[in-house]
Design a protein around this motif. Structure first.
Motif, PDB file in Angstrom:
ATOM      1  N   CYS A 186     -11.640 153.525  32.389  1.00 62.83           N
ATOM      2  CA  CYS A 186     -12.173 154.794  32.877  1.00 62.83           C
ATOM      3  C   CYS A 186     -12.422 154.709  34.381  1.00 62.83           C
ATOM      4  CB  CYS A 186     -13.462 155.140  32.131  1.00 62.83           C
ATOM      5  SG  CYS A 186     -14.137 156.772  32.509  1.00 62.83           S
ATOM      6  N   GLU A 187     -12.933 153.571  34.823  1.00 57.84           N
ATOM      7  CA  GLU A 187     -13.182 153.384  36.252  1.00 57.84           C
ATOM      8  C   GLU A 187     -11.870 153.401  37.039  1.00 57.84           C
ATOM      9  OE1 GLU A 187     -17.176 150.681  36.444  1.00 57.84           O
ATOM     10  OE2 GLU A 187     -15.428 149.777  35.478  1.00 57.84           O
ATOM     11  N   LEU A 188     -10.832 152.785  36.483  1.00 54.58           N
ATOM     12  CA  LEU A 188      -9.524 152.802  37.143  1.00 54.58           C
ATOM     13  C   LEU A 188      -9.009 154.226  37.276  1.00 54.58           C
ATOM     14  CD1 LEU A 188      -6.972 151.474  38.271  1.00 54.58           C
ATOM     15  CD2 LEU A 188      -6.206 151.118  35.909  1.00 54.58           C
ATOM     16  N   ALA A 189      -9.131 155.015  36.216  1.00 58.43           N
ATOM     17  CA  ALA A 189      -8.689 156.407  36.269  1.00 58.43           C
ATOM     18  C   ALA A 189      -9.450 157.172  37.346  1.00 58.43           C
ATOM     19  CB  ALA A 189      -8.872 157.071  34.910  1.00 58.43           C
ATOM     20  N   MET A 190     -10.761 156.929  37.449  1.00 59.73           N
ATOM     21  CA  MET A 190     -11.576 157.648  38.426  1.00 59.73           C
ATOM     22  C   MET A 190     -11.295 157.218  39.865  1.00 59.73           C
ATOM     23  SD  MET A 190     -15.290 158.252  36.609  1.00 59.73           S
ATOM     24  CE  MET A 190     -15.644 156.518  36.296  1.00 59.73           C
TER      25      MET A 190
END
Length: 294
Positions: free
Chosen positions: A147-151
């Protein structure tokens, strides 16, 4: 590399079999450096081959983000930044998992001192520092580090089966790659607190409603739609796109007054470029512009 991820806390053990790679569209050609990578696949896509595509490729670990994968991802981004034919970059995974989390087995025995001395996770920020637009095409699980990578990307497109979450709280830690900082900027304090403090997941439709995802598509259409977006961005001046990206990002780092001044100065600066002159001239002459990135 054997690995366990945050996913063992949030979905079935029988979910490791992945469906056909979502990045196998007919218009994708293999990037010359792909053979050098173990944990990712690197391609070019689009009618003009002007969209870079990075596919996370650790199927047995549901694309858990190990150090090797993140290092390769950073290297691929550097290559695409140096490729003048590429105007935008798509990062994706499989239809089962974008990235199910950080590699828990890899970090399980870390200590505070080791984390500080090695500046653990620092190199993950390369995604956010990439000057070309980066689009996350998220199918399946985007949890924890996923999720952090996507953000870290500039735009998130989600497949209908996407699930977002920050389940670190369930294993006795907190997000460490921007989850507590970027998520509130996307969805607001209250919703971010709910997600971070409970480990609850949100589906694609809720993510779009919250502003986390820009659009939702059928899973089998997702990467193609992300590539289409990349093509549309790539048709513009790369120089001006870079300035526009910098200006939008400044909104999250400055006051409104400072941001407005920064925007105005960048706007003024575009008048020193050939592409601004070409764009306005083409508009007046009612013809498509021919940008040269100058």
């Amino acid at each position: 590399m054997a690995a366990r991820s945050l996913t063992k806390f949030v979905f079935s053990k029988n979910s490791a079999n992945l469906v056909k790679n979502a990045c196998s569209a007919q218009n994708v050609r293999l990037f010359s450096a792909q053979a050098n990578y173990e944990f990712i696949k690197v391609s070019k896509a689009g009618a003009k081959n002007n969209v870079g595509v990075i596919t996370l490729n650790r199927p047995k670990a549901l694309n858990a983000l190990c150090n090797g994968l993140m290092t390769e991802l950073s290297n691929a981004l550097v290559e695409f930044e140096g490729d003048g034919s590429v105007g935008a970059i798509v990062i994706t995974g499989s239809e089962k998992a974008f990235a199910a989390g950080a590699d828990i087995k890899e970090m399980q025995n870390n200590t505070f001192a080791k984390n500080v001395s090695a500046n653990f996770l620092e190199h993950w920020n390369k995604v956010a520092r990439t000057y070309k637009p980066v689009i996350a095409a998220v199918n399946g699980y985007a949890l924890g580090g996923g999720c952090e990578l996507a953000m870290m990307c500039d735009i998130i497109y989600a497949g209908e089966n996407a699930k977002f979450g920050q389940p670190e709280i369930l294993i006795g830690t907190i997000p460490g790659a921007g989850g507590t900082q970027r998520l509130p900027r996307y969805v607001g304090k209250s919703k971010a607190m709910e997600i971070v403090l409970t480990g609850n997941q949100v589906n694609a439709q809720e993510a779009e409603k919250m502003g986390l995802a820009a659009k939702v598509f059928p899973a089998d259409k997702l990467v193609d739609e992300a590539v289409k977006l990349g093509e549309k961005i790539s048709a513009n001046s790369q120089l001006i796109v870079k300035l526009a990206k910098e200006s939008v990002n400044a909104a999250f780092e400055t006051t409104l007054a400072q941001g407005l001044l920064f925007e105005k100065r960048l706007f003024h600066a575009t008048f020193a470029t050939k592409d601004r002159q070409e764009g306005m001239t083409a508009f007046v002459e009612k013809r498509p512009p021919n940008f040269t990135n100058e």
